[in-house]
Scaffold this active site. Structure first.
Site, mmCIF file in Angstrom:
data_model
loop_
_atom_site.group_PDB
_atom_site.id
_atom_site.type_symbol
_atom_site.label_atom_id
_atom_site.label_comp_id
_atom_site.label_asym_id
_atom_site.label_seq_id
_atom_site.Cartn_x
_atom_site.Cartn_y
_atom_site.Cartn_z
ATOM 1 N N HIS A 10 2.613 1.073 10.792
ATOM 2 C CA HIS A 10 1.649 0.320 9.990
ATOM 3 C C HIS A 10 1.907 0.463 8.482
ATOM 4 C CE1 HIS A 10 -0.170 -0.029 13.813
ATOM 5 N NE2 HIS A 10 -0.935 1.033 13.786
ATOM 6 N N ASP A 36 2.574 7.903 14.447
ATOM 7 C CA ASP A 36 1.457 7.059 14.874
ATOM 8 C C ASP A 36 1.133 5.965 13.846
ATOM 9 O OD1 ASP A 36 -0.800 6.398 16.587
ATOM 10 O OD2 ASP A 36 -2.068 7.257 15.011
ATOM 11 N N GLU A 39 -8.800 7.162 7.602
ATOM 12 C CA GLU A 39 -9.687 6.941 8.749
ATOM 13 C C GLU A 39 -10.694 8.083 8.845
ATOM 14 O OE1 GLU A 39 -7.624 4.975 12.307
ATOM 15 O OE2 GLU A 39 -6.276 6.572 11.703
HETATM 16 C C1 BG6 Z 1 -3.340 2.644 15.881
HETATM 17 C C2 BG6 Z 1 -3.173 4.123 15.857
HETATM 18 O O1 BG6 Z 1 -2.097 2.005 15.950
HETATM 19 O O2 BG6 Z 1 -4.019 2.229 14.709
HETATM 20 C C3 BG6 Z 1 -4.509 4.817 15.738
HETATM 21 O O3 BG6 Z 1 -2.530 4.542 17.052
HETATM 22 C C4 BG6 Z 1 -5.267 4.292 14.550
HETATM 23 O O4 BG6 Z 1 -4.346 6.226 15.620
HETATM 24 C C5 BG6 Z 1 -5.322 2.768 14.575
HETATM 25 O O5 BG6 Z 1 -6.574 4.827 14.582
HETATM 26 C C6 BG6 Z 1 -5.922 2.227 13.296
HETATM 27 O O6 BG6 Z 1 -6.130 0.864 13.439
HETATM 28 P P1 BG6 Z 1 -7.291 0.119 12.646
HETATM 29 O O7 BG6 Z 1 -7.118 -1.305 13.031
HETATM 30 O O8 BG6 Z 1 -8.580 0.721 13.117
HETATM 31 O O9 BG6 Z 1 -7.043 0.392 11.199
#
Ligand code: BG6
Length: 486
Positions: free
Chosen positions: A239, A234, A215
């Site tokens: 994920h 987190d 990110e």
């Molecule tokens: C969230 C996290 O679950 O997912 C965040 O708490 C993160 O820290 C986000 O930025 C990322 O999600 P995406 O959909 O932008 O990849």
């Protein structure tokens, strides 16, 4: 799949998630004709708004958070007619009689009623209790809970126990929004819809697998939460773990909730503990000369001694018949040089080169781009053109969602759209089961306990870089290298 009119109560309706994700997702589904007349969407939160005030605020949020083209005044007005608001305190009695009244006359116990807990976990129990004591539950009740689902195994167990004392597992929808992403669901389609890959999808043919979720954003705006969580809690425990499960699981017999979740659970349970020297933790810091609070993790969170990681890379193994011996490398971090979620399946070299070593060798490589530039690239080996003899080279067979699928591919529906409608349909396939979440914490807890016991301090890495150099070493020690951002 069409749905019958339903009720959806969003607790925490004035919070960030509700405003940025949940209500815009409902609005987009409304624009797509998926939310039937007679549906009631009720925002509930402590703020003393009237219905008209809440609708005004919602309209402003929707204009900000959805595509302008959707916000035609008539369509927006029609959506707002479905929405009302009740000032309510989740941990006291204020507002509950009004909510009961709003939900009355619902036309029998068949009508689906969804209660979305878009609130901190401390409110789960008080909300669940009041839903019961005010007679607001029936067999058609569903509750949706957001991450973080616990802070460790013990707290996740407590939450599960609390929810289980009020609801059946079949009524509890634990969201991991990665499972709602089109491209993440596509992992299952690619693996189990093709004959091509699955026979090779094991340690005999796969050298290793890399999962990267990089990110560019920092943690500004969520400092307190993030400082307690870090990249492990987190992103990794949920994920990345879900991506790992979908990539590694055995084919479920059917695409149904328990068949899929049973297979994911088996992967988590087969994960090896991670050796301390197979983990790299990092924390972003400004590049020389760069200024800005959001470039400096410690300054962002206001703790110059913070040892929370904003980056993690690790190597793990899945000790089962299919994957024994194949390393899985996972990494995720904030404030990196690019936003890129990608899975690289690196196949082994052909066992023997009939062209001789001087022709070169190029192992096949399947790259699955989850976001952005969603698509799949398979690298294949061909002859380098020209008269200079037989030399081999790599070329990509490239499929981009945007090119192959047009507008639907270039703008996949937001994960929340899919997930909320699945709750209404009663489909739990893309939601985490309680035992799955607990197993994921069971793997994560000892890793965190290990670095806490060692007093491990994350390595600084420059904001806008590819992360700490030690993460490269993690692979270089195995004569491998990261693909994607580096
Ligand atoms: C969230 C996290 O679950 O997912 C965040 O708490 C993160 O820290 C986000 O930025 C990322 O999600 P995406 O959909 O932008 O990849």
């Amino acid at each position: 799949i069409p749905v019958e009119p339903f009720d959806l109560v969003v607790f925490g309706a004035t919070g960030d998630l509700a405003r940025r994700k949940i209500l815009p997702a409902l609005f987009r589904r409304f624009c797509a004709g998926q939310i039937p007349d007679g549906t009631r969407i009720i925002g509930a939160a402590r703020s003393e708004y009237s219905i008209a005030e809440y609708r005004d605020k919602l309209a402003a949020d929707l204009k900000k958070n959805t595509n302008d083209a959707l916000c035609d005044a008539n369509v927006l007005a029609a959506f707002l007619q479905l929405v009302t608001y009740v000032p309510l305190d989740g941990s006291a009695e204020t507002g509950w009689p009004a909510l009961c009244e709003r939900l009355s006359g619902r036309g029998g116990d068949e009508r689906v009623q969804v209660f979305y807990f878009s609130v901190g976990p401390a409110l789960f129990e008080p909300l669940a209790e009041r839903l019961h004591s005010y007679g607001l539950t029936s067999a058609a009740t569903r509750i949706v809970v957001e991450k973080p689902f616990g802070h460790d195994l013990a707290s996740a167990r407590d939450l599960n126990r609390t929810l289980a004392s009020h609801f059946d597992e079949g009524q509890i929808y634990r969201i991991d929004h990665y499972l709602g992403k089109e491209t993440v669901q596509n992992l299952m389609a690619v693996r189990f819809g093709n004959m091509l890959f699955e026979p090779l999808w094991n340690s005999q043919y796969v050298d290793h697998i890399q999962i990267t979720v990089a990110e560019t954003v920092g943690v500004l705006g969520r400092e307190d939460y993030y400082e307690r969580a870090g990249a492990m809690r987190d992103m990794t425990q949920n994920h990345l773990m879900q991506l790992l499960c979908l990539i590694a699981m055995e084919p479920p017999a059917k695409f149904d909730p328990d068949a899929v979740r049973d297979e994911k659970l088996k992967v988590i349970r087969a994960l090896d503990p991670v050796e301390p020297y197979h983990i790299v933790r990092g924390q972003y810091a400004p590049a020389p000369g760069a200024v800005g609070r959001d470039l400096n993790y410690r300054e962002t969170v206001g703790n110059q001694r913070s040892s929370t990681e904003s980056y993690i890379a690790l190597k793990t193994h899945i000790s089962n018949w299919r994957w024994a011996g194949t390393p899985f490398y996972l990494r995720t971090g904030k404030r990196l040089k690019a936003r890129s979620s990608v899975i690289n399946v690196m196949f082994k070299d052909a066992p023997h080169s009939i062209f001789g070593e001087e022709a070169g060798r190029h192992a096949n490589h399947l790259k699955i781009r989850l976001q952005p530039n969603e698509g799949i690239t398979l690298s294949v080996t061909i002859k380098e053109p020209g008269p200079g003899g037989m030399r081999l080279m790599d070329v990509p067979l490239d499929m981009s969602f945007a090119e192959a699928l047009g507008p639907e591919g270039s703008e996949p529906a937001d994960a929340y759209e899919r997930l909320i409608m699945d709750v209404v349909r009663g489909n739990q396939t893309l939601f985490m089961r309680g035992d799955e979440v607990e197993a994921a914490w069971g793997w994560t807890d000892p890793i965190i306990a290990g670095w806490q016991a060692r007093g491990d301090v994350p390595k600084p890495y420059e904001s806008g870089s590819a992360g700490p150099g030690d993460a490269d070493l993690l692979l270089r020690r195995d004569q491998r290298e990261w693909r994607g951002i580096n």
